[in-house]
Design an enzyme around this catalytic site. Structure first.
Site, PDB file in Angstrom:
ATOM      1  N   HIS A 181      38.013  45.869 -22.041  1.00  0.00           N
ATOM      2  CA  HIS A 181      36.656  46.026 -21.526  1.00  0.00           C
ATOM      3  C   HIS A 181      36.642  46.413 -20.057  1.00  0.00           C
ATOM      4  CE1 HIS A 181      34.901  43.379 -25.016  1.00  0.00           C
ATOM      5  NE2 HIS A 181      35.619  44.398 -25.426  1.00  0.00           N
TER       6      HIS A 181
ATOM      7  N   ASP B  47      39.608  42.245 -24.483  1.00  0.00           N
ATOM      8  CA  ASP B  47      38.477  41.914 -23.608  1.00  0.00           C
ATOM      9  C   ASP B  47      38.781  42.460 -22.212  1.00  0.00           C
ATOM     10  OD1 ASP B  47      36.236  40.462 -22.350  1.00  0.00           O
ATOM     11  OD2 ASP B  47      36.145  39.394 -24.250  1.00  0.00           O
TER      12      ASP B  47
END
Ligand SMILES: *[C@@H]1O[C@H](CO)[C@@H](O)[C@H](O)[C@H]1NC(C)=O
Ligand SMILES: *[C@@H]1O[C@H](CO)[C@@H](O)[C@H](O)[C@H]1NC(C)=O
Length: 388
Positions: free
Chosen positions: A237, A214
């Protein structure tokens, strides 16, 4: 003169010999065999360090120490200078259910002046990720390391691997430094953000390598004076300011600097993300500088239309006011055609966005920039051609 000097020495010597007393967790019963839960031993060492009036050191020798949930509470500590030197690895329980429904695995609550040097945290998140990926009902997962309501924190040289959920969470903290961190989890592990910061100020994250499933770093509501410097990010991310603007009454994000960062193969590069909901939150005074993108899907993105599955926010626009965001000296490659995307709020367009010395390409093709409700200026060479 001489008398005064002697008295002075005499007066100070007892405290200086007591200074930096070392509390070895082994002498409190810790067994580095990966099987014996060492939480009580660690807490006894903490209690001893905490109750001295001088600076104290807790020492964790090499080896693997199994720990269930552990809470280091600083509210009644008598000193403001505790060093935790870790040469070993702290290991989470193999059964993810033991800590999976709690907010965190290792937690520091209301501490002041805690420094952690070295060490590793092994969150053993694999079992929980497999559960989540199978679609079964699973615990949410625990953050590996949480600092809540704390100040004057230094974490230097810590490794964190395979957290169940976030690796590190800072909530309500002030004057915090993370340096020489190594944070890693597989690129497909769910919600394993590297460092999430909220309601905090004076936060530095430097000289670190973060690769997870993430965000490498996410900056939530209520943060100011955040400094991120010399970071390698990927997989993951990217670096995110957000998600913001879920609540109507929400503290803003202010004075964030992100410099000298390489993002490799990440989903986003530099992202600001807000819910498409009414809010009085804001983002202002942000500088992104000296950034290298290597095959990043959305290198520069502001997304104020976040509303997954059109749930809780259909047909609304974000109330978060974004202003004075500068992107300077950013180059490299975009994995998609649109390298710059400013999708701002219809109600509160982004203001004062600056693009300066940008060179992002998409393979052999020209990349594109797209603007919706975004006002700003471009200076120096800007490729793709700016959309202001
Ligand atoms: C902005 O944050 C930096 C630390 O990142 C700090 O040194 C500086 O004083 C802050 N500026 C303002 C105006 O508060
Ligand atoms: C932009 O980057 C490309 C590819 O790296 C390079 O060939 C080009 O010279 C750069 N342009 C400028 C103006 O820096």
């Amino acid at each position: 003169m001489i008398q005064i000097l002697i008295l002075t020495i005499f007066h100070f010597s007892p405290s200086s010999s007591a200074a930096n007393k070392v509390y070895n967790v082994m002498s409190f019963g810790a067994k580095p065999d990966s099987e014996t839960d060492c939480a009580n031993a660690f807490l006894s060492a903490w209690g001893a360090a905490c109750s001295t009036r001088q600076p104290a050191t807790i020492y964790v020798p090499p080896g693997r120490y199994l720990l269930g949930n552990i809470r280091f509470d600083g509210a009644s500590c008598k000193n403001n200078a505790t060093t935790i030197r870790i040469d070993g690895t702290l290991v989470a329980p193999l059964n993810y259910n033991v800590i999976g429904d709690t907010d965190s695995w290792v937690k520091f609550e209301s501490v002041t002046g805690v420094s952690i040097y070295g060490g590793a945290l092994d969150g053993r998140g694999n079992g929980l990720w497999a559960c989540k990926n199978s679609g079964k009902t699973c615990p949410q997962g625990a953050t590996s390391l949480l600092f809540h309501n704390s100040k004057k924190i230094m974490v230097n040289g810590l490794t964190s691997t395979n957290s169940q959920m976030f690796h590190i969470l800072l909530d309500g903290c002030h004057d915090v430094e993370f340096v020489n961190m190594k944070i890693s989890a597989p690129g497909n592990s769910p919600n394993t953000d590297g460092i999430h910061v909220q309601q905090s100020s004076g936060v530095t994250i430097a000289n670190s390598h973060i690769g997870t499933g993430d965000d490498c770093i996410s900056i939530g509501p209520g943060n100011s004076n955040v400094w991120i410097d010399s970071l390698a990010c990927g997989p993951g991310h990217g670096i995110s300011i957000g998600s913001l603007g879920w609540d109507m009454e929400e503290a803003g994000v202010e004075n964030v600097t992100v410099k000298t960062v390489t993002l490799t193969g990440t989903e986003n590069g530099l992202r600001v993300k807000t819910w498409a909901r009414p809010s009085n939150g804001f983002v202002r005074n942000v500088l992104f500088q000296h950034i290298v993108m290597v095959n990043v899907q959305n290198p520069i993105i502001i997304d104020q239309n976040y509303c997954p599955n059109d749930h809780n926010c259909p047909h609304q626009s974000s109330g978060v006011k974004i202003s004075d965001v500068t992107y300077r000296d950013i180059h490299g490659t975009s994995a998609t055609e649109v390298a710059i995307k400013f999708g701002c709020s219809k109600t509160y367009p982004c203001k004062g966005i600056t693009l300066d010395q940008i060179n992002l390409s998409h393979g052999d093709k020209t990349a594109l920039a797209s603007c919706t409700n975004a006002l700003g200026t471009a200076t120096g060479v800007v490729r793709p051609t700016s959309c202001f």
